[in-house]
Design a protein around this motif. Sequence first.
Motif, PDB file in Angstrom:
ATOM      1  N   GLU A 189       0.832  -1.205   0.000  1.00  0.00           N
ATOM      2  CA  GLU A 189       0.000   0.000   0.000  1.00  0.00           C
ATOM      3  C   GLU A 189       0.871   1.262   0.000  1.00  0.00           C
ATOM      4  O   GLU A 189       0.606   2.215  -0.742  1.00  0.00           O
ATOM      5  CB  GLU A 189      -0.903  -0.008   1.238  1.00  0.00           C
ATOM      6  N   ALA A 190       1.908   1.273   0.834  1.00  0.00           N
ATOM      7  CA  ALA A 190       2.782   2.439   0.919  1.00  0.00           C
ATOM      8  C   ALA A 190       3.529   2.676  -0.395  1.00  0.00           C
ATOM      9  O   ALA A 190       3.639   3.818  -0.872  1.00  0.00           O
ATOM     10  CB  ALA A 190       3.772   2.265   2.066  1.00  0.00           C
ATOM     11  N   GLU A 191       4.044   1.602  -0.976  1.00  0.00           N
ATOM     12  CA  GLU A 191       4.766   1.726  -2.244  1.00  0.00           C
ATOM     13  C   GLU A 191       3.851   2.193  -3.361  1.00  0.00           C
ATOM     14  O   GLU A 191       4.249   3.002  -4.210  1.00  0.00           O
ATOM     15  CB  GLU A 191       5.389   0.378  -2.604  1.00  0.00           C
ATOM     16  N   ALA A 192       2.602   1.686  -3.364  1.00  0.00           N
ATOM     17  CA  ALA A 192       1.653   2.078  -4.405  1.00  0.00           C
ATOM     18  C   ALA A 192       1.279   3.553  -4.284  1.00  0.00           C
ATOM     19  O   ALA A 192       1.197   4.264  -5.295  1.00  0.00           O
ATOM     20  CB  ALA A 192       0.403   1.207  -4.320  1.00  0.00           C
ATOM     21  N   GLU A 193       1.047   4.014  -3.053  1.00  0.00           N
ATOM     22  CA  GLU A 193       0.702   5.433  -2.874  1.00  0.00           C
ATOM     23  C   GLU A 193       1.844   6.322  -3.350  1.00  0.00           C
ATOM     24  O   GLU A 193       1.615   7.353  -3.994  1.00  0.00           O
ATOM     25  CB  GLU A 193       0.387   5.720  -1.413  1.00  0.00           C
ATOM     26  N   LYS A 194       3.069   5.931  -3.060  1.00  0.00           N
ATOM     27  CA  LYS A 194       4.221   6.714  -3.520  1.00  0.00           C
ATOM     28  C   LYS A 194       4.277   6.749  -5.038  1.00  0.00           C
ATOM     29  O   LYS A 194       4.537   7.806  -5.650  1.00  0.00           O
ATOM     30  CB  LYS A 194       5.517   6.127  -2.965  1.00  0.00           C
ATOM     31  N   ALA A 195       4.015   5.598  -5.669  1.00  0.00           N
ATOM     32  CA  ALA A 195       4.044   5.527  -7.127  1.00  0.00           C
ATOM     33  C   ALA A 195       2.978   6.431  -7.741  1.00  0.00           C
ATOM     34  O   ALA A 195       3.221   7.093  -8.765  1.00  0.00           O
ATOM     35  CB  ALA A 195       3.841   4.087  -7.585  1.00  0.00           C
ATOM     36  N   VAL A 196       1.805   6.464  -7.118  1.00  0.00           N
ATOM     37  CA  VAL A 196       0.713   7.304  -7.612  1.00  0.00           C
ATOM     38  C   VAL A 196       1.080   8.784  -7.491  1.00  0.00           C
ATOM     39  O   VAL A 196       0.877   9.576  -8.416  1.00  0.00           O
ATOM     40  CB  VAL A 196      -0.592   7.005  -6.840  1.00  0.00           C
ATOM     41  N   ARG A 197       1.623   9.156  -6.349  1.00  0.00           N
ATOM     42  CA  ARG A 197       2.029  10.556  -6.158  1.00  0.00           C
ATOM     43  C   ARG A 197       3.157  10.939  -7.115  1.00  0.00           C
ATOM     44  O   ARG A 197       3.161  12.033  -7.693  1.00  0.00           O
ATOM     45  CB  ARG A 197       2.450  10.783  -4.710  1.00  0.00           C
ATOM     46  N   ASP A 198       4.120  10.030  -7.298  1.00  0.00           N
ATOM     47  CA  ASP A 198       5.228  10.303  -8.217  1.00  0.00           C
ATOM     48  C   ASP A 198       4.742  10.448  -9.652  1.00  0.00           C
ATOM     49  O   ASP A 198       5.370  11.145 -10.463  1.00  0.00           O
ATOM     50  CB  ASP A 198       6.265   9.172  -8.143  1.00  0.00           C
ATOM     51  N   ALA A 199       3.621   9.777  -9.977  1.00  0.00           N
ATOM     52  CA  ALA A 199       3.058   9.865 -11.327  1.00  0.00           C
ATOM     53  C   ALA A 199       2.337  11.191 -11.556  1.00  0.00           C
ATOM     54  O   ALA A 199       1.919  11.483 -12.682  1.00  0.00           O
ATOM     55  CB  ALA A 199       2.106   8.703 -11.574  1.00  0.00           C
TER      56      ALA A 199
END
Length: 335
Positions: free
Chosen positions: A279-289
């Motif tokens: 979940e944490a990695e996915a949220e970071k990926a979304v924000r980075d996108a």
Amino acid sequence: MKYWKRKFFAALLFVVLIFATMLPAVAATAAENKLSNQFPPSHHISKGLAIFADKVKEYSQGRIAIRIFDSAQLFKDTEIVEALQDGLVDIGLVATNKWGGMIPAADVFDVPFLFVGLDSPKKFLEEGAGEILDKEFVKFGVKNLFWVDYGFIQMWNSKRPLRTPADFAGLKMRSYSAGDSETLKALGAAPTLMSSSEMYMALQRGTVDGATTGMPAGVSRKVYEVQKYLTIANYSTAEFSVQSNLDWWTGLDADSQEIILRAGKDAEAWIREAIVDSEAEAEKAVRDAGLEVVVLTPEERAEFVKATQSVKEQFVKHAGEIGGQLIALGDKLFR
């Protein structure tokens, strides 16, 4: 004559030995069982299924093999229940809500805001919900092997930030289940039930304006490429389970059954531990996108809870006594 008899028996012994050496390979092939999985290999659930297959092989000393078919190569999430019932595949990953038409109480994980944390499903299942649902699955020819937590479902869209129920007005949203559709209706959106494997194309083409799915799945399927906003609402969990055809299961010997259930427990525990990091990695990926991420405040969340209260009431009415038992259990544990 004696010479030819010796030659004959020598040849016969040779043939017998050849067949004997082939038997282990034949047995190994016969014990290979297919597992249908709709998620791509990169998803943490797929990685958990790979652990399950590895553990089955380890515990059985190679006697039982599980071959996984990822990315809906065999069956879509909308097809897997029927495939299991008909014996078209031995084992499959099933979204519990896909049973909603036959077992209305199975939609309990879609009831909005029933759970409060990522550890809630484990508590819920171990305190009695798992046993209640297992008995229902057996009635329809399927054996539950182990549970697969998914993490929370979130709301994605390409039009505007979603902070209040009023923001959903006029949005066409992909939903993953009947229960999810009811939640979207209560919030004011127009839901379209759609397989996860069809979601990206529908979002890309504008067939729908948004979708409900978990963050790790959204990243695995690159939903962030075709959406602008993500609302972290943590409103349902979309529980999965690995299930088998009941006839296939009862045809196994007791030792094989114990091995599969043991391996399932290992995979179940691994997946639960992986969720937090995923979940944490996915949220970071979304924000980075570059997506705009909305995290509901307690006050905003309360408005969502109020707007969807009717969905909870409808569930109890539709799911009958079993549904009532499950909601009462959830309220006891988390309220």
